[in-house]
Scaffold this motif. Structure first.
Motif, PDB file in Angstrom:
ATOM      1  N   ARG A 107     -13.712  -8.711  -4.428  1.00 51.46           N
ATOM      2  CA  ARG A 107     -13.479  -7.408  -4.350  1.00 51.46           C
ATOM      3  C   ARG A 107     -12.224  -6.909  -3.504  1.00 51.46           C
ATOM      4  NH1 ARG A 107     -15.180  -5.450   0.758  1.00 51.46           N
ATOM      5  NH2 ARG A 107     -15.289  -3.283  -0.033  1.00 51.46           N
ATOM      6  N   LEU A 108     -11.695  -5.730  -3.749  1.00 53.14           N
ATOM      7  CA  LEU A 108     -10.567  -5.234  -2.919  1.00 53.14           C
ATOM      8  C   LEU A 108     -11.338  -4.965  -1.304  1.00 53.14           C
ATOM      9  CD1 LEU A 108      -7.897  -3.375  -2.460  1.00 53.14           C
ATOM     10  CD2 LEU A 108      -9.475  -1.403  -3.351  1.00 53.14           C
ATOM     11  N   THR A 109     -10.325  -5.068  -0.467  1.00 52.50           N
ATOM     12  CA  THR A 109     -11.115  -4.974   1.057  1.00 52.50           C
ATOM     13  C   THR A 109      -9.983  -4.061   1.578  1.00 52.50           C
ATOM     14  OG1 THR A 109     -11.772  -5.988   2.951  1.00 52.50           O
ATOM     15  CG2 THR A 109      -9.781  -6.837   1.847  1.00 52.50           C
ATOM     16  N   GLY A 110     -10.629  -3.073   2.487  1.00 52.88           N
ATOM     17  CA  GLY A 110      -9.865  -2.013   3.115  1.00 52.88           C
ATOM     18  C   GLY A 110      -9.806  -0.972   2.520  1.00 52.88           C
ATOM     19  N   ALA A 111      -8.792   0.001   3.098  1.00 47.30           N
ATOM     20  CA  ALA A 111      -8.588   1.458   2.635  1.00 47.30           C
ATOM     21  C   ALA A 111      -8.279   1.318   1.182  1.00 47.30           C
ATOM     22  CB  ALA A 111      -7.630   2.214   3.471  1.00 47.30           C
ATOM     23  N   GLY A 112      -7.628   0.364   0.459  1.00 49.44           N
ATOM     24  CA  GLY A 112      -7.397   0.381  -0.927  1.00 49.44           C
ATOM     25  C   GLY A 112      -5.860   0.805  -1.178  1.00 49.44           C
ATOM     26  N   PHE A 113      -5.540   1.151  -2.293  1.00 52.83           N
ATOM     27  CA  PHE A 113      -4.149   1.338  -3.046  1.00 52.83           C
ATOM     28  C   PHE A 113      -3.120   0.491  -2.706  1.00 52.83           C
ATOM     29  CE2 PHE A 113      -6.508   5.199  -1.526  1.00 52.83           C
ATOM     30  CZ  PHE A 113      -6.642   5.701  -2.730  1.00 52.83           C
ATOM     31  N   GLY A 114      -3.674  -0.953  -2.676  1.00 49.80           N
ATOM     32  CA  GLY A 114      -2.735  -2.144  -2.460  1.00 49.80           C
ATOM     33  C   GLY A 114      -3.486  -3.100  -1.316  1.00 49.80           C
ATOM     34  N   GLY A 115      -2.772  -4.162  -1.184  1.00 43.25           N
ATOM     35  CA  GLY A 115      -3.185  -4.797   0.027  1.00 43.25           C
ATOM     36  C   GLY A 115      -4.113  -5.860  -0.606  1.00 43.25           C
ATOM     37  N   CYS A 116      -5.002  -6.602   0.060  1.00 49.22           N
ATOM     38  CA  CYS A 116      -5.733  -7.716  -0.018  1.00 49.22           C
ATOM     39  C   CYS A 116      -7.022  -7.782  -0.843  1.00 49.22           C
ATOM     40  CB  CYS A 116      -6.186  -8.292   1.369  1.00 49.22           C
ATOM     41  SG  CYS A 116      -4.680  -9.030   2.312  1.00 49.22           S
ATOM     42  N   THR A 117      -7.567  -8.757  -1.511  1.00 53.33           N
ATOM     43  CA  THR A 117      -8.913  -9.054  -2.001  1.00 53.33           C
ATOM     44  C   THR A 117      -9.560 -10.017  -0.971  1.00 53.33           C
ATOM     45  OG1 THR A 117      -8.413 -10.588  -3.423  1.00 53.33           O
ATOM     46  CG2 THR A 117      -8.116  -8.365  -4.319  1.00 53.33           C
ATOM     47  N   VAL A 118     -10.905  -9.714  -0.838  1.00 48.75           N
ATOM     48  CA  VAL A 118     -11.475 -10.796  -0.279  1.00 48.75           C
ATOM     49  C   VAL A 118     -12.812 -11.379  -1.324  1.00 48.75           C
ATOM     50  CG1 VAL A 118     -13.410  -8.954   0.504  1.00 48.75           C
ATOM     51  CG2 VAL A 118     -13.123 -11.213   1.602  1.00 48.75           C
ATOM     52  N   ARG A 158       0.628  -1.340   0.092  1.00 45.00           N
ATOM     53  CA  ARG A 158      -0.017  -0.036  -0.028  1.00 45.00           C
ATOM     54  C   ARG A 158       0.714   1.150   0.106  1.00 45.00           C
ATOM     55  NH1 ARG A 158      -4.850  -0.178   4.171  1.00 45.00           N
ATOM     56  NH2 ARG A 158      -3.178  -0.269   5.555  1.00 45.00           N
ATOM     57  N   GLY A 159       0.873   2.173  -1.078  1.00 37.74           N
ATOM     58  CA  GLY A 159       1.250   3.264  -1.049  1.00 37.74           C
ATOM     59  C   GLY A 159       0.255   4.604  -0.876  1.00 37.74           C
ATOM     60  N   LEU A 160       0.639   5.678  -0.537  1.00 33.11           N
ATOM     61  CA  LEU A 160      -0.335   6.906  -0.636  1.00 33.11           C
ATOM     62  C   LEU A 160      -1.379   6.562   0.272  1.00 33.11           C
ATOM     63  CD1 LEU A 160      -0.283   7.340  -4.522  1.00 33.11           C
ATOM     64  CD2 LEU A 160       1.006   8.720  -2.916  1.00 33.11           C
ATOM     65  N   VAL A 161      -1.380   5.770   0.995  1.00 30.87           N
ATOM     66  CA  VAL A 161      -2.932   5.541   1.693  1.00 30.87           C
ATOM     67  C   VAL A 161      -3.058   6.597   2.577  1.00 30.87           C
ATOM     68  CG1 VAL A 161      -2.178   3.980   3.497  1.00 30.87           C
ATOM     69  CG2 VAL A 161      -4.138   3.822   2.484  1.00 30.87           C
ATOM     70  N   ASP A 162      -2.291   7.194   3.240  1.00 27.81           N
ATOM     71  CA  ASP A 162      -2.690   8.192   4.306  1.00 27.81           C
ATOM     72  C   ASP A 162      -3.056   9.454   3.484  1.00 27.81           C
ATOM     73  OD1 ASP A 162      -1.981   6.312   6.141  1.00 27.81           O
ATOM     74  OD2 ASP A 162      -0.278   7.655   6.861  1.00 27.81           O
ATOM     75  N   SER A 163      -2.335   9.837   2.580  1.00 32.84           N
ATOM     76  CA  SER A 163      -2.710  11.219   2.053  1.00 32.84           C
ATOM     77  C   SER A 163      -4.098  10.946   1.034  1.00 32.84           C
ATOM     78  CB  SER A 163      -1.521  11.716   0.897  1.00 32.84           C
ATOM     79  OG  SER A 163      -1.160  10.542   0.104  1.00 32.84           O
ATOM     80  N   GLU A 164      -3.918   9.801   0.366  1.00 33.73           N
ATOM     81  CA  GLU A 164      -5.423   9.560  -0.654  1.00 33.73           C
ATOM     82  C   GLU A 164      -6.578   9.289   0.210  1.00 33.73           C
ATOM     83  OE1 GLU A 164      -5.720   9.858  -3.820  1.00 33.73           O
ATOM     84  OE2 GLU A 164      -3.640  10.575  -3.922  1.00 33.73           O
ATOM     85  N   TYR A 165      -6.366   8.689   1.643  1.00 35.04           N
ATOM     86  CA  TYR A 165      -7.304   8.414   2.428  1.00 35.04           C
ATOM     87  C   TYR A 165      -8.088   9.849   2.914  1.00 35.04           C
ATOM     88  CZ  TYR A 165     -10.231   6.357   6.386  1.00 35.04           C
ATOM     89  OH  TYR A 165     -10.949   5.777   7.124  1.00 35.04           O
ATOM     90  N   ASN A 166      -7.094  10.635   3.351  1.00 41.53           N
ATOM     91  CA  ASN A 166      -7.697  11.855   3.864  1.00 41.53           C
ATOM     92  C   ASN A 166      -8.128  12.678   2.703  1.00 41.53           C
ATOM     93  OD1 ASN A 166      -6.886  11.210   6.310  1.00 41.53           O
ATOM     94  ND2 ASN A 166      -4.791  12.328   6.426  1.00 41.53           N
TER      95      ASN A 166
END
Ligand code: GLA
Length: 397
Positions: A343-354, A224-232
Motif C-alpha cells: 500500500r501507499l504509506t504516509g500522507a499520499g500524493f507521492g512518496g513511498c509504498t510499504v 509529493r505535490g499538493l500535499v499541504d493543500s490536499e491534506y488540509n
C-alpha cells in the motif's frame, strides 16, 4: 542506495561539533523516521494507527552555550543558522530546514520551557518528502535535546505533543500526532498501535523476519505535490462529515471515531457523495487497523497483508490520495505471489509504498517488479528493506 554507516555518521557529527564550537557535544540524540503499516489519515480523526519507527533517523549533537544564541550547522545542507532565543525569526527563506529548529525553540519556550542558548550540529538520512516523516524525526530529536540540556523533565508523550505543536503552529502543517508519537515512543522490532483519541498505545511485536517476511519500502519516484493543500482539504472534509452526521443523528459527535460503519451506511443517501466516501475511508480504516493488529498477533500475515491491500484500495478510491503511478507500483507488487500486502504509506500524493514480502523473494521483487514499474512509468525508484527501531534515544559516543 549507498548509506554512510551509522557509526561513521556519529563520528562525523562529533568531529564537526568539536571543529565548529571547540568543545565536545554534551548530548547526541537520534530520532527515527517512521513507516505507517496501516491506519492512514485516521490520526486527526481521533482514530487508530499502526506505525513503526525505522532505521533511518535524524542525529543531533548539542551543548548549551554561554549566551542566549541558538547556533546550528546542518551537515546535510552545509549551512549555518543562528538566532536569539529572545527574538525567534518567523521566517528564514534562505534556510527552510531551520523552520523546525525555530519552531521547536519557540513552542517549548511558549509552553514554559526555560531555554538558554545552545550549539547544534544536525544530520539526517530519512528521505525527505517521501512520507517517512523526516520532519517529525527532526522535531522530536530537537525537543529531546532541549529536554536533556535544560532539564525540562518532559514525558515522551509530552515531548511528542510539543514536536507536533511546532509543526502545527510554527511550520504551519496541520498534521496529526502519529509521526511525532512513534518517533518518540517506537519500540525495537515492533509497530505501535496508537489510539489517537486517548493517546494510549501498545507495542506489538512484528515477528515478520522470524516468519520469513520483510518490510520493504519503495520510493515510487513520484515527488509529493499538493500535499499541504490536499491534506488540509481532507481534514476539512472529515470535519464537514462530522458536522453533517451530528445534524442527521441529532446528537453531537466529536469526531469520526464516534461513527460506526452501520451508522454511516444509514446516512449514505443524505450525505454529499464525496463527503460520504471520505468518511467511509476513515471509519473503515479504523476497523482495518484493529483487524490487522489482531491478525498479526495471531501470526496471520496473509490476512494482515490483505488488509493492507484493502487500505490502499480505500485510499485510492474513497480518500483519493494516491497517484496513477503509485497505483501501478502497488498493483505490480501485489501481483507477486511472495507479497502478502502492499500500500501507499504516509500522507499520499507521492512518496513511498510499504509492502510485506517474503524475504527470500525480495531480490525477485527488485529484479522483476521494479524494472517493470520503472519501464511503465519512466520513474526512478529506490528500495529499502527496513527494520523497526526504538524511538528517540541518546547515543553514547
Ligand atoms: C502525515 C501526517 C500524519 C498523518 C499521515 C496520514 O504523515 O503528518 O499526522 O495524518 O500524514 O496518515
Amino acid at each position: 542506495m549507498m548509506q554512510a554507516s551509522y557509526e561513521r555518521r556519529i563520528n562525523n557529527l562529533q568531529e564537526t561539533f568539536l571543529e565548529k564550537y571547540g568543545v565536545q557535544p554534551k548530548v547526541i540524540v537520534r530520532a527515527p523516521g517512521r513507516v505507517n503499516l496501516i491506519g492512514e489519515h485516521t490520526d486527526y480523526n481521533e482514530g487508530f494507527v499502526f506505525p513503526a519507527a525505522i532505521d533511518r533517523e535524524m542525529i543531533i549533537a548539542a551543548a548549551p552555550s554561554d549566551d542566549e544564541i541558538v547556533s546550528a550547522y546542518s551537515l546535510d545542507y552545509h549551512e549555518d543558522v543562528s538566532f536569539s532565543t529572545d527574538e525567534i525569526p518567523n521566517n528564514d527563506d534562505k534556510h527552510h530546514w531551520s523552520a523546525y529548529l525555530r519552531g521547536v525553540v519557540d513552542v517549548v519556550t511558549k509552553n514554559g520551557g526555560n531555554i538558554g542558548g545552545l550549539n547544534l550540529v544536525t544530520s539526517g538520512n530519512v528521505p525527505q518528502g517521501a512520507g517517512l516523516s523526516s520532519s517529525a524525526s527532526f522535531e522530536v530529536g530537537l525537543v529531546t535535546v532541549l529536554d536533556a540540556l535544560f532539564s525540562l523533565n518532559l514525558s515522551k508523550k509530552e515531548l511528542a505533543l510539543l514536536a507536533q505543536k511546532a509543526e502545527n503552529e510554527f511550520v504551519g502543517v496541520q498534521c496529526g500526532i502519529m509521526d511525532q508519537f512513534v518517533s518518540a515512543l517506537g519500540e525495537e522490532d515492533s509497530a505501535i498501535q496508537i489510539d489517537c483519541r486517548s493517546l494510549e498505545y501498545r507495542a506489538v511485536p512484528l515477528n515478520l523476519e522470524k516468519n520469513g517476511y520483510s518490510i520493504v519500502i519503495t520510493h515510487s519516484g513520484v515527488h509529493r505535490g499538493l500535499v499541504d493543500s490536499e491534506y488540509n482539504a481532507r481534514r476539512n472534509e472529515c470535519l464537514e462529515g462530522v458536522r453533517l452526521l451530528s445534524q442527521l443523528r441529532g446528537a453531537h459527535l466529536s469526531s469520526l471515531r464516534d461513527v460506526s460503519l452501520v451508522d454511516l451506511s444509514q446516512h449514505k443517501e443524505s450525505l454529499p457523495e464525496r463527503i460520504y466516501r471520505r468518511c467511509l475511508h476513515v471509519v473503515s480504516e479504523n476497523q482495518r487497523v484493529l483487524d490487522a493488529v489482531a491478525a498479526l498477533e495471531n501470526g496471520d500475515i496473509q490476512r494482515f497483508g490483505y488488509l493492507m491491500n484493502e487500505s490502499h484500495e480505500s485510499m485510492k478510491t474513497n480518500y483519493e490520495i494516491s497517484t496513477p503511478e503509485i497505483d501501478v507500483l502497488v498493483k505490480l507488487t501485489q501481483a507477486l505471489p511472495a507479497t502478502s500486502g502492499s500500500r501507499l504509506t504516509g500522507a499520499g500524493f507521492g512518496g513511498c509504498t510499504v509492502s510485506i514480502i517474503r524475504s527470500s523473494e525480495v531480490d525477485n521483487y527488485k529484479n522483476i517488479v521494479i524494472p517493470r514499474y520503472e519501464k511503465e512509468t519512466g520513474n526512478q525508484t529506490s528500495v529499502y528493506v527496513c527494520s523497526a527501531k526504538k524511538g528517540a534515544s541518546f547515543v553514547t559516543p
